[in-house]
Design an enzyme around this catalytic site. Structure first.
Site: not given
Length: 538
Positions: A199-200, A223-224, A274, A295-296, A329
């Site tokens: 969401w960022n 899928k956003p 996350s 990508e976390l 991130c």
């Protein structure tokens, strides 16, 4: 007009709904649900009780959609809703895109790039609606425009780079260890790629993986996040205006269950989010035996060496920490400053941070937007409270402001100890812990502590001095004499350390090439070995 999270629906002459270019009618028709004038409209309207929407397959006798409310980050009021697709709907959409993908992959690379060029034009045509939706999703306007421009830049980049990357692999023959045999490589795109985005930066992170996958010849479902879904419908309207693209590309409304269904329906999954959810995606991908790019999170450190200018360094640290309300991130979340310049750096930082303004009540004025996800404000408040309880001092900011939505002014914290949650967990907010150090070795050890290794930054009097320290850091990318450069530069491939990611990089050449299977072609141009070559000869 409602669009079931896929595309705008249209009425045919007799009053029924017919498919927009990117919708799922083809799959619905195959499942026995009528997509022409007649029962389709009756079933849809009676089930939804509202304006026409796309009817999904095999669901005519049950309610088509769950409704999920969506809060406005500026007001805290749920003023929007989505209808998350369930597993049968995802499977039906995946089937339709799979059927269209071979024709897409059969196009020349130049032809696919031409279609994506038409998509850029469509983004311009629908740009005002997309930016307005992003502003409502995120509570910020300038970055919404930056996201749209960034997508155009993504297409331009791959248009420039993809032909050379592909030709460099497929156009090369190499000699092998066996005389007379040469080797070459053929690239086969994964038929269907699934993308789960956060969401960022809703548009940027929905398309940063999708565009190179489409360039490669894959079909793509994105899928956003259900936290920021308003941009999906105007984006799908843009996609629908390019039929060749709409046949292989869909952006869908959905929640966690939709994302779980997507992993099971595709051949490759790309996830940004996350660590906790990334672990679940990794396990699901392993169960489905498909590759994944994850990508976390990050807990990015900045080291400010004694040779750096304290005033200039404070400006860089502030921007790299609080832009986009720190909801990135690659935001700097720990600042280690040489003791010789610590006090001067801190004074400049607090002065600058205290002058930053909120974009409330006017979205058009101010540098800090609201927390996009209200729960994140609670997490950040908890980290600040924990730090204070353990002896830290808040130099400025530190209080969540409730204006319907949640805001936090840039928060500088000193008196930090390693056991504080603000030093171990990702913050995702405009919080800047500042810690002095005495030696470079100490700074490197502190920066490398913890579970993450996404990116970092080093500031010094010269690039060479900063780079010598950067090489010692356990981070996938290091900004030298700047901060958070990975937010705007994707040209260099990187590999994260620790819990910050897994799988091929979205940066550099890998951003495209990961979406291909590589097939080795071994060409015998001499005389094949006979069986006698392997005979036992006592």
């Amino acid at each position: 007009m409602e669009a079931a999270g896929l595309v705008e629906a249209h009425r045919c002459e007799g009053g029924a709904i017919v498919e927009g270019a990117a919708a799922v009618n083809a799959a619905a028709t195959e499942s026995g649900v009528r997509g022409n004038c007649g029962d389709f409209e009756t079933a849809t309207l009676s089930l939804l009780g509202k304006s026409p929407a796309i009817l999904l397959p095999a669901m005519a006798s049950v309610p088509l959609f769950r409704t999920l409310p969506v809060a406005n980050p500026r007001t805290g009021i749920a003023d929007y809703h989505i209808e998350p697709l369930d597993a049968p709907a995802v499977d039906a959409l995946a089937l339709r895109l799979r059927k269209a993908q071979p024709a897409w992959a059969a196009l020349s690379l130049d032809s696919r790039l031409e279609v994506l060029g038409a998509f850029v034009t469509a983004l311009g045509d629908h740009g005002a609606a997309i930016v307005a939706a992003l502003a409502s999703d995120t509570g910020r306007r300038t970055i919404a425009g930056v996201e749209l421009d960034g997508v155009k830049g993504m297409v331009a980049r791959w248009t420039r780079e993809a032909p050379g990357l592909v030709q460099g692999i497929t156009g090369t023959r190499i000699a092998t260890a066996l005389p007379g045999v040469t080797a070459g490589t053929r690239l086969h795109p994964y038929p269907l790629v699934g993308i789960i985005s956060p969401w960022n930066f809703p548009l940027t992170l929905a398309l940063i993986d999708a565009i190179p996958a489409l360039v490669a010849g894959c079909a793509v479902i994105v899928k956003p996040s259900e936290v920021t879904p308003r941009f999906i419908r105007p984006l799908m309207a843009a996609i629908a205006s390019v039929p060749a693209l709409a046949s292989v590309f869909a952006v869908i409304e959905g929640d966690g269950d939709t994302g779980a269904a997507l992993v099971g329906a595709v051949d490759y999954i790309a996830f940004t989010g996350s660590v906790a959810t990334g672990r679940k995606v990794a396990l699901a991908a392993a169960a489905a035996f498909i590759p994944a790019s994850l990508e976390l999170g990050g807990k990015d450190p900045m080291i400010v060496l004694a040779s750096a200018d304290p005033a200039d360094a404070s400006a860089i640290a502030l921007r790299a920490s609080v832009v986009a309300t720190g909801q990135a991130c690659q935001s700097i979340e720990r600042v280690y400053v040489a003791r010789a310049i610590h006090d001067e750096f801190l004074a400049h930082l607090v002065t600058r941070a205290s002058a930053v303004t909120l974009n409330h009540p006017d979205i058009s004025n101010g540098e800090i937007g609201p927390f996009i996800f209200a729960r994140q404000a609670e997490i950040v408040a908890g980290q600040i409270a924990d730090a204070v309880a353990k002896g830290a001092t808040v130099q400025c900011g530190g209080v969540i402001e409730d204006h319907g939505g949640k805001w936090l002014r840039p928060t500088v914290i000193t008196g930090i100890t390693p056991d504080m949650i603000v030093m171990t967990d990702e913050t995702f907010g405009p919080v800047i812990p500042v810690i002095p150090f005495d030696t470079v070795d100490e700074a490197v050890a502190l920066a490398n502590a913890g579970s993450f290794g996404l990116s970092a930054a080093v500031l010094a009097g010269t690039v060479a001095e900063a780079e010598a320290v950067a090489e010692r850091l356990h981070a996938g990318a290091v900004s030298i004499n700047d901060g958070a450069l990975t937010s705007i530069i994707g040209d260099a491939e990187k590999t994260s350390w620790g819990l910050s990611g897994l799988g091929p990089s979205r940066m550099g050449a890998s951003g495209l090439l990961r979406f291909f299977r590589r097939q080795a072609l071994l060409r015998q141009q001499g005389t094949p070995l006979p069986l006698a070559a392997y005979a036992e000869r006592g």
